[in-house]
Design a protein around this motif. Structure first.
Motif, PDB file in Angstrom:
ATOM      1  N   GLN A  50      10.769 -53.982  -4.692  1.00 41.77           N
ATOM      2  CA  GLN A  50      12.005 -54.759  -4.534  1.00 41.77           C
ATOM      3  C   GLN A  50      12.363 -55.464  -5.832  1.00 41.77           C
ATOM      4  O   GLN A  50      13.518 -55.473  -6.252  1.00 41.77           O
ATOM      5  CB  GLN A  50      11.827 -55.788  -3.414  1.00 41.77           C
TER       6      GLN A  50
ATOM      7  N   SER B 250      13.767 -52.952  -8.200  1.00 41.12           N
ATOM      8  CA  SER B 250      14.933 -52.150  -7.824  1.00 41.12           C
ATOM      9  C   SER B 250      16.238 -52.876  -8.104  1.00 41.12           C
ATOM     10  O   SER B 250      17.295 -52.272  -8.106  1.00 41.12           O
ATOM     11  CB  SER B 250      14.872 -51.782  -6.342  1.00 41.12           C
ATOM     12  N   SER B 251      16.166 -54.183  -8.371  1.00 36.59           N
ATOM     13  CA  SER B 251      17.395 -54.924  -8.637  1.00 36.59           C
ATOM     14  C   SER B 251      17.648 -54.951 -10.131  1.00 36.59           C
ATOM     15  O   SER B 251      16.879 -55.520 -10.890  1.00 36.59           O
ATOM     16  CB  SER B 251      17.268 -56.352  -8.115  1.00 36.59           C
ATOM     17  N   ASN B 252      18.743 -54.309 -10.561  1.00 32.15           N
ATOM     18  CA  ASN B 252      19.052 -54.284 -11.995  1.00 32.15           C
ATOM     19  C   ASN B 252      19.378 -55.672 -12.507  1.00 32.15           C
ATOM     20  O   ASN B 252      19.282 -55.950 -13.683  1.00 32.15           O
ATOM     21  CB  ASN B 252      20.258 -53.373 -12.263  1.00 32.15           C
ATOM     22  N   ARG B 253      19.810 -56.537 -11.584  1.00 38.24           N
ATOM     23  CA  ARG B 253      20.165 -57.888 -12.015  1.00 38.24           C
ATOM     24  C   ARG B 253      18.955 -58.797 -11.965  1.00 38.24           C
ATOM     25  O   ARG B 253      19.046 -59.984 -12.175  1.00 38.24           O
ATOM     26  CB  ARG B 253      21.267 -58.438 -11.115  1.00 38.24           C
ATOM     27  N   GLY B 254      17.800 -58.216 -11.631  1.00 38.03           N
ATOM     28  CA  GLY B 254      16.597 -59.037 -11.495  1.00 38.03           C
ATOM     29  C   GLY B 254      16.180 -59.653 -12.818  1.00 38.03           C
ATOM     30  O   GLY B 254      16.626 -59.257 -13.887  1.00 38.03           O
TER      31      GLY B 254
ATOM     32  N   PHE C 148      15.760 -53.034   1.030  1.00 33.33           N
ATOM     33  CA  PHE C 148      16.464 -54.065   0.260  1.00 33.33           C
ATOM     34  C   PHE C 148      17.975 -53.787   0.334  1.00 33.33           C
ATOM     35  O   PHE C 148      18.484 -53.461   1.383  1.00 33.33           O
ATOM     36  CB  PHE C 148      15.968 -54.133  -1.188  1.00 33.33           C
ATOM     37  N   ASP C 149      18.635 -53.851  -0.808  1.00 34.45           N
ATOM     38  CA  ASP C 149      20.082 -53.614  -0.797  1.00 34.45           C
ATOM     39  C   ASP C 149      20.410 -52.251  -1.390  1.00 34.45           C
ATOM     40  O   ASP C 149      21.477 -52.056  -1.956  1.00 34.45           O
ATOM     41  CB  ASP C 149      20.793 -54.722  -1.593  1.00 34.45           C
TER      42      ASP C 149
ATOM     43  N   ASP D 116      25.081 -63.134  -2.270  1.00 30.87           N
ATOM     44  CA  ASP D 116      24.117 -62.075  -2.573  1.00 30.87           C
ATOM     45  C   ASP D 116      24.295 -61.578  -3.984  1.00 30.87           C
ATOM     46  O   ASP D 116      23.343 -61.348  -4.709  1.00 30.87           O
ATOM     47  CB  ASP D 116      24.298 -60.882  -1.611  1.00 30.87           C
ATOM     48  N   GLU D 117      25.567 -61.397  -4.368  1.00 35.28           N
ATOM     49  CA  GLU D 117      25.841 -60.895  -5.718  1.00 35.28           C
ATOM     50  C   GLU D 117      25.275 -61.849  -6.753  1.00 35.28           C
ATOM     51  O   GLU D 117      24.714 -61.475  -7.746  1.00 35.28           O
ATOM     52  CB  GLU D 117      27.362 -60.780  -5.942  1.00 35.28           C
TER      53      GLU D 117
ATOM     54  N   ALA E  13      20.527 -62.032  -6.631  1.00 38.45           N
ATOM     55  CA  ALA E  13      19.787 -60.950  -5.971  1.00 38.45           C
ATOM     56  C   ALA E  13      18.320 -61.312  -5.892  1.00 38.45           C
ATOM     57  O   ALA E  13      17.628 -60.944  -4.959  1.00 38.45           O
ATOM     58  CB  ALA E  13      19.964 -59.665  -6.740  1.00 38.45           C
ATOM     59  N   THR E  14      17.853 -62.038  -6.906  1.00 37.10           N
ATOM     60  CA  THR E  14      16.415 -62.304  -6.966  1.00 37.10           C
ATOM     61  C   THR E  14      15.965 -63.225  -5.838  1.00 37.10           C
ATOM     62  O   THR E  14      14.874 -63.090  -5.325  1.00 37.10           O
ATOM     63  CB  THR E  14      16.046 -62.943  -8.315  1.00 37.10           C
TER      64      THR E  14
END
Length: 1308
Positions: free
Chosen positions: A537, A540-544, A601-602, A645-646, A649-650
């Motif tokens: 997770q 997988s989030s590019n904004r992480g 996740f999303d 959410d946007e 994300a973390t």
């Protein structure tokens, strides 16, 4: 004294000492004499000399503590030798990075204030302590090999985003990225560094020198005569660019490479060290000395097989030792210097890890005799030290250091209680344990000892210029063959050594995936599953957070080891339960994607957002899978929630956990991938800007807004995953299409799903990146071959040139020797046959998963997009990345796999269940790539006929409202090799102007598919509605693409003619070239259609044929006139030869137009030729000279005007005889003669028409239609074309209900 451990307390009163020998035989309690001897043997004095028995104090458990206090208080002579040097230092005794005032720019600093990541252009930070005299050293562990300047600075140095350490007076730095030293000016110095290296920074303020070492090897004095004196004190400092990361060791841990005479900035805990070593000595004595109660004497024991065996005497003795030892084992320095060294020494005797049970016994003792928090801290520090040692050990030929640390890691993890604690709280939460599965690649081949391992180097020596079809495979010479074989033997030696490390890494994963250790709570596998899911997770989030992302090179190694461990357990389960599926046939069942038991996740699903799918497909879920969605989950998500959410994300991951878990989890540090080699997420964000750049975090308590999921990852138990007594666990909601055969343990299915997700996250991208080394080898080999050819041609009298060429030859050879050894390493660790088989296995798993999902009908929409991505990408990797070493054709079942993948691409590129534009584009691109190569094209031809026809029908759907360019390329690729002059692999006009330029764009060798062409012909002929809608969309797009192209070349021409020096934007040139290529490919599709189904244009019984033919003629004339006019815009831009417009030339577009004209005017029956000729000549734009231009017949007026420029050559198809056959040229001649004749006749018979009788829209044809009800008029061609898109009248906007023929009355 009471010592706690595992719920048992031992106190003195529990043990009565006895002198009765017969009782001792029963209970193991020893008499006082024997006990006295035993305790004196165990607790020896510091000098090791035992006083004579007569002078020794009688020891019992009652006075042992006092004796131990006295022994530990004894000082050895070396303890206070350090005191006099401390005066050279100013600052706190614990040295860390100055996060309060000593930094510039944006930086992320670890919780321990020793690791740092650059978060801006060039951030700088210094330590809290400075030195003004004496000799000092600190170490920097390089975590990423980019741009950094490491060294020393004074308090007066002022840094900014451009200037850092070494760029100002009184600051000195070493930069291993550019291999330079910096002090205002810069010169070459040292060697290049790589991630995993350790840089030692030394300053000698007595001599005034600064030096650096790399992995313990001195790089020499970098600076001398540095400024000293009053007010001059030097701080350790670093400047680093964005994303670069390091960790400092000022002395909080033992230095890896101490230098004699130099002191670390932070003093080691000397008193504690002495105590710890003494206590370790006593512990070793307990292990060595046994008590033989029957004989009443002490005996020497075999330490490797030592066991506690419940002897009270030994246990109480150990309890006394651990009473003092436990607090010391919580300190990082002592764990690394004392405990880890001792444990490693136990394993040094060789043999399997199982042959050393002593480590398990010691861990049992720790859990028994230490407080729980002490064991936890000790194990955490031990694993950190092991990880750091593994990661920052230099590569040596036998990989001995890496093997050593991995063996100890396995020994620790073999201990069940320790393993579960580490897995639950340390391995993924604090450590970046994935590092244990990584084998770093040596940048400096010499130091890694690869020269001894691979003494002979070799590289491919046979190159063919692309585009030449006859590949002359030169026989390799005997010497070459010998070199190649010697090189391959060296690679095999290397492979065997690396396989040892890989085997140990798989062993670690097997321990973590153990599901039989249910003693004291949940089995390890289920703890691992939850941690692994969380790890996925975070990645997988590019904004992480940057610091959380796992570097792709670690992911590649982790993926392969995880596949090996997974298949081991999968096949083990198959052996026990033969009815289950073997790992060769593994797949992920479709119910995992919709029953909510596995968290995705999303991540995007094929059918869009999960919340939308749950609403729209809830009835299907209930009917097919018996899954009823909780109504609470179906509440519409408000836009506010989506925005939140946007934003963050973390924090979504955190807020899904229950509050109780947050309280514990929030306190733990998280992994900081790019920063310190051990401790985790850089929680402190340092910024010299006024506003922090961090995203606002969602408050942890806001749990009510979370999108409800069936089960949060952290809450799941073994029963939720595996199921029991009618509960199917992860497999809840089996659709009727799924077979009843059990697959395997449910937990293994989730691991498999995670592996596929990992491949999608970053493994594929890394596989593509590492191919660069192979490309470098090829480039250097070509350069070397070229140089050798020049040497052989060099005249003997030009010795100067000869010497320069020899120098070049030497440089290229050295570089190739280095690269070929590095390539051997990469081929073994990344592109070996075994790794290829892993990726192939993943491809087949994805294919089977997609096939099973597809059978579920509408529920297929729940499948995450990454399954299709991995299927396409893994095939691409096998074809493009592994090919130089291993061939895909050798893989078992390769042909069948290729065909099954082809069927998936053919079916799903236009699947209405898939809504994501990105994944649809990817499917289209994959299909386009598939039809490019003969092997994969044959696979498409082997799929069932019904699927092939369906695919062609989807390709022929109208181009509007979809990515038509890719569809068009696919059709063109099916045609290439059949069209007029369309058999080239290099653009012929480029080969004429630059025949030797190997970098010219090349095309795949043509491989047309007559089978798919036949399907296309049948569909266009039989479906009366399909053909007109498809061809109208093609003609519309051609009109658009060619108009755009002409508009853009006008702008380019105007820019080029301006007097001032200016440059045309490269993006504009690229778009211009793309529009030209699109125009050519659309013309080729029209040629294909005219050839395969000419009746669409020429059979006028079809309602739209005449209109289509008129539109086609109109566009062909437009293209011809624009391209063939003398000294026109097109000519001028082509002659500019602008970079980026290489593909723009007369040949590609004129040959495509010629192909269509020849097919219409020569290759059809007499009636067809007559109709086509009539329509072409009737078009007002038709010019005969455009057709003459094709064969080089220029206009007489143009020839006269261009008389002075005699060197200008006119375009002619006759000059391209390599690409156009004689038969084709004869047809062009025939067409020209026919059109010349017909145009003369047409000119003679045409009656003049008054302007009033011409169509008021096109002014090209007479009025021939009248509209109902408004009675306005135009020609039939104009109104028919207009009515295809619009029903309103041209003039009055009334809705047209019908069109009647109009004939002009004779009287007028």
């Amino acid at each position: 004294m009471t010592s706690k451990g595992a719920g048992t307390a031992f106190s003195r009163k529990n043990y009565r000492l006895s002198t009765e020998p017969e009782k001792s035989k029963v209970t193991g309690i020893v008499n006082s004499r024997l006990l006295n001897d035993y305790l004196h043997c165990v607790f020896t004095s510091a000098d090791g000399n035992q006083p004579a028995a007569a002078y020794r104090k009688h020891l019992t458990f009652q006075n042992l503590q006092e004796h131990l206090d006295r022994l530990l208080a004894e000082k050895s002579g070396s303890e206070d030798s350090r005191d006099q040097v401390a005066e050279g230092r100013l600052g706190p005794s614990t040295v860390v990075l100055d996060h309060t005032s000593g930094f510039e720019g944006l930086l992320l600093v670890d919780d321990d204030l020793l690791g740092v990541i650059g978060h801006s252009n060039f951030g700088s930070i210094r330590a809290t302590t400075c030195v003004y005299k004496g000799k000092w050293i600190y170490e920097v562990l390089i975590s990423s090999q980019g741009l950094m300047q490491i060294g020393w600075c004074t308090l007066n140095c002022k840094f900014n985003q451009e200037e850092g350490v070494g760029d100002t007076p009184d600051s000195y730095a070493y930069d291993g990225n550019r291999v330079r030293k910096w002090n205002v000016t810069t010169t070459n110095y040292g060697k290049s560094w790589a991630a995993g290296d350790i840089v030692s920074c030394l300053i000698d303020l007595d001599e005034g020198t600064i030096a650096f070492c790399l992995n313990g090897m001195s790089l020499g004095t970098a600076f001398d005569n540095i400024t000293r004196g009053a007010g001059m004190a030097y701080f350790p400092a670093i400047s680093l660019s964005f994303k670069e990361s390091v960790a400092f060791n000022f002395g909080s841990r033992p230095l890896r490479y101490p230098v004699e005479g130099y002191f670390p900035l932070q003093d080691p805990p000397a008193a504690d060290l002495v105590k710890a070593h003494k206590l370790l000595g006593y512990l070793k004595n307990v292990i060595h000395i046994g008590i033989d109660v029957t004989e009443g004497k002490l005996v020497e024991k075999d330490t490797s097989m030592w066991q506690l065996q419940g002897e009270p005497t030994v246990l109480i003795t150990l309890a006394h030792i651990f009473n003092y030892f436990s607090p010391l084992l919580c300190k990082v320095y002592l764990v690394e210097d004392v405990l880890m060294t001792f444990l490693l020494s136990i394993l040094e005797r060789g043999g399997a890890v199982e042959a050393h049970p002593l480590i398990q016994q010691l861990l049992d003792l720790m859990w028994l005799l230490m407080e729980e928090y002490e064991v936890h801290e000790c194990l955490k520090q031990l694993l950190m030290s092991l990880l750091r040692a593994y990661r920052f050990s230099p590569i040596i030929p036998d990989l001995g250091l890496q093997i050593h640390y991995l063996r100890l890691t396995i020994a620790v993890l073999k201990h069940e209680k320790s393993r579960k604690y580490l897995l639950s709280n340390v391995l993924f939460d604090v450590l970046r344990s994935v590092v244990f599965f990584y084998i770093k690649s040596p940048l400096r081949v010499e130091e890694a000892g690869l020269q001894e391992l691979i003494p002979t180097t070799w590289w491919p020596n046979r190159f063919t210029k692309e585009g030449k079809e006859n590949k002359e495979v030169k026989e390799e010479s005997a010497e070459e063959r010998l070199r190649r074989r010697a090189y391959e033997r060296g690679c095999q030696r290397l492979k065997k050594r690396i396989e040892v490390v890989e085997g140990l890494q798989v062993q670690i994963l097997k321990l973590l995936l153990n599901n039989k250790d249910r003693g004291g709570g949940e089995a390890s596998r289920y703890i691992f599953l939850n941690k692994f899911r969380k790890f996925l997770q975070e990645n997988s989030s590019n904004r992480g957070n940057l610091t959380v992302l796992c570097p792709p090179e670690y992911m590649v190694c982790f993926l392969h080891r995880l596949i090996a461990a997974l298949r081991f357990f999968w096949d083990g389960h198959k052996a026990k339960s033969p009815a289950t599926v073997s790992s060769e046939e593994a797949y992920v069942p479709p119910q995992l994607f919709y029953n909510g038991k596995v968290d995705y996740f999303d991540l995007q699903r094929l059918g869009g957002l999960l919340s939308h799918l749950k609403k729209t497909l809830k009835d299907d879920l209930a009917a097919k899978a018996n899954v009823v969605i909780d109504p609470a989950e179906l509440q519409a998500v408000t836009m506010d929630d989506l925005d939140e959410d946007e934003e963050s994300a973390t924090s979504a991951a955190q807020s899904q956990r229950p509050s109780a878990a947050l309280a514990i989890g929030g306190a733990l540090a998280r992994p900081g991938w790019l920063s310190s080699p051990t401790l985790g997420r850089a929680n402190r964000f340092l910024s010299t800007a006024a506003v922090s750049l961090m995203n606002p975090r969602r408050p942890l308590g806001a749990l009510e807004k979370i999108k409800v999921r069936t089960l949060s990852v952290e809450q799941r138990t073994e029963e939720d995953i595996e199921g029991s007594h009618g509960n199917e666990g992860l497999l809840l909601g089996k659709p009727p299409e799924e077979p009843d055969q059990p697959i395997t343990e449910n937990s293994l299915l989730e691991v498999l799903d995670g592996i596929i997700m990992m491949y999608n996250l970053s493994v594929h991208q890394q596989l593509g990146k590492m191919v660069g080394v192979s490309d470098d080898v090829n480039e250097y080999a070509m350069a070397l071959k070229d140089t050798e050819e020049k040497i052989s041609r060099c005249p003997k009298r030009r010795r100067d040139i000869h010497e320069e060429l020899l120098k070049s030859q030497k440089v290229f050879s050295e570089k190739l020797n280095h690269l070929s050894r590095r390539l051997a390493w990469i081929n073994v660790t990344i592109y070996s046959k075994e790794k290829m088989q892993d990726i192939y296995w993943l491809l087949r798993v994805c294919i089977r998963t997609i096939e099973h999902g597809d059978r579920t009908g509408s529920l297929f929409a729940f499948m995450p997009e990454f399954y299709l991505s991995v299927a396409m990408n893994s095939y691409s990797a096998l074809k493009n990345y592994f090919s130089p070493v291993n061939s895909m054709e050798e893989l078992p079942g390769y042909e069948e796999t290729l065909m099954r993948l082809a069927a998936i691409l053919a079916k799903h590129f236009a699947d209405s269940r898939i809504v994501g534009t990105d994944i649809r584009d990817s499917l289209m691109q994959a299909l386009a790539s598939y039809v490019c190569y003969p092997h994969s094209l044959r696979a498409v031809e082997r799929i069932p006929e019904e699927q092939r026809i369906s695919m062609m029908k989807n390709l022929l759907a109208p181009y509007e409202q979809r990515p038509w360019a890719q569809t068009n390329w696919i059709l063109v690729r099916l045609w290439r090799g059949c069209g007029f002059g369309y058999r080239y692999t290099r653009l012929p006009h480029l080969l004429k102007t630059k025949p030797e330029d190997a970098s010219l764009p090349s095309l795949q060798k043509p491989c047309p598919s007559t089978l798919l062409q036949r399907h296309m012909a049948d569909l266009l002929s039989s479906d009366r509605d399909l053909a007109p809608s498809f061809l109208n969309s093609v003609l519309n797009q051609l009109n658009w693409a060619f108009s755009e192209f002409i508009g853009m070349i006008q702008e380019i021409q105007q820019a080029a003619e301006r007097l001032e020096r200016n440059f045309v934007d490269s993006r504009q040139l690229k778009v211009c070239a793309t529009c030209f290529d699109l125009s050519v490919s659309l013309l080729r599709v029209l040629e294909m259609t005219v050839t395969l189904a000419p009746e669409i244009f020429l059979d006028w019984n079809r309602p739209s044929s005449e209109l289509l033919l008129r539109r086609l003629a109109q566009l062909l004339n437009q293209v011809l006139n624009r391209v063939t006019a003398e000294r026109n815009l097109f000519d001028r831009v082509v002659n500019l030869r602008l970079p980026g417009l290489e593909s723009v030339d007369h040949y590609p577009i004129l040959v495509a137009v010629t192909g269509i004209l020849v097919r219409l005017l020569v290759d059809t029956d007499a009636q067809g030729v007559e109709r086509a000729t009539a329509v072409l000549l009737a078009d007002p734009c038709f010019q005969l000279r455009s057709i003459q231009y094709l064969l080089g017949h220029a206009e007489p007026s143009a020839l006269a005007a261009a008389a002075p420029a005699t060197e200008k050559r006119h375009f002619s198809l006759h000059t391209y005889t390599d690409y156009i056959s004689t038969e084709e040229l004869v047809k062009v001649d025939k067409m020209l003669n026919h059109l010349s004749e017909e145009s003369k006749q047409a000119a003679a018979t045409t009656l003049p028409t008054s302007e009033e009788d011409l169509c008021p829209i096109c002014y090209a044809h007479p009025i021939s239609a009248i509209f109902r009800p408004c009675s306005h008029k135009s020609c039939k061609a104009c109104i028919n074309q207009h009515l295809m898109n619009n029903k309103d009248c041209f003039f009055c906007k009334a809705t047209i209900t019908g069109v009647d023929d109009f004939t002009k009355p004779a009287s007028s």
